[in-house]
Design a protein around this motif. Structure first.
Motif: not given
Length: 258
Positions: A119, A136, A142, A157, A160-162, A164, A167, A172
């Motif tokens: 990420w 990931i 993470f 990037s 959405y990945f801010n 964790p 997921l 996710g």
């Protein structure tokens, strides 16, 4: 009447068969416990191409950066669970098991985390922040970047990945399956350079050949979308890879191009 005396004798013999091995094990354990630690035997498992850690890194973890060298310590005094706790503090390590062998060695077996994607943290304007980011794992965990090794893996990037925790949701889980598919399929692994996911889970794919942006939509039904896209590649784009700059496969049974 003589047969009555056979039972105690048989019982004694059977008891000896149980007692002697147990006593032998106890004596061996006692002898082993009084031994001194001769060596630290370190084994690093995982993907052979991944080198987040080397043996010296693990040695420094287990000895508290050399503050507790362990060499020469009585094995009875070595707290194996405490040593495992020290090693597991590293987020680069997925599993750790430590035990002592009959030679007086302390054996340390660790398994590295396996990166599925990397990420890249970016600003609101999409500018990459080079100093931050995470890997990931294939389990959606993470873990931090390594100072000594950079894994070649899919770049992801987007906001959405801010979080964790995203997921771990049902959506996710579909995204994780899509990431695994991209890593396992030779064609798409070579063709997709980056995957971008917005706050709502909408996916865009950046490509290598043709330099297109693929508006993919949600991760659900990803295999059908990739099949449709691969068919389009073979029948249309193979004649002119630069013909379109934006391809939309979000809608069922449709491909919209610009």
């Amino acid at each position: 009447m003589l047969r009555k005396f056979d039972y105690p004798w048989l019982l004694l013999k059977r008891s000896l068969w149980l007692i002697l091995p147990i006593a032998g094990i106890g004596m061996a354990e006692n002898k082993l416990g009084s031994q001194r630690c001769n060596n630290l035997v370190i084994s690093i498992q995982g993907d052979s191409g991944t080198r987040f850690l080397n043996q010296m890194d693990v040695r420094m973890l287990v000895t508290e950066n050399g503050g507790d060298p362990l060499m020469g310590s009585r094995l009875n005094d070595v707290e194996l669970h405490e040593l495992e706790r020290r090693v597991r503090r590293s987020k680069l390590i997925k599993k750790c098991q430590i035990f002592r062998d009959l030679r007086g060695d302390v054996v340390i077996e660790v398994e590295q985390e396996k990166p599925l994607a990397r990420w890249i943290n970016s600003s609101v304007n999409g500018e990459v922040r080079n100093t931050s980011g995470y890997y990931i794992s294939d389990e959606g965990v993470f873990f931090p970047l390594s100072d000594s090794y950079s894994a070649r893996t899919l770049l992801v990037s987007g906001p959405y990945f801010n979080n964790p925790e995203n997921l771990k949701s049902g959506e996710g889980a579909s995204l994780m399956e899509l990431l695994k598919y991209l890593n396992e399929d030779p064609f798409w692994r070579a063709q997709v350079s980056e995957l971008i996911v917005d706050r709502d889970g909408e996916i865009s794919l950046m490509t290598v050949l043709g330099d297109q942006v693929i508006e993919f939509g949600k991760a659900d039904a990803y295999q059908a979308k990739f099949w449709k896209l691969r068919t389009f590649y073979n029948k249309v784009l193979s004649r002119d890879w630069g013909r379109y700059k934006r391809i939309n496969v979000k809608f069922q049974d449709q491909i919209v191009c610009e």
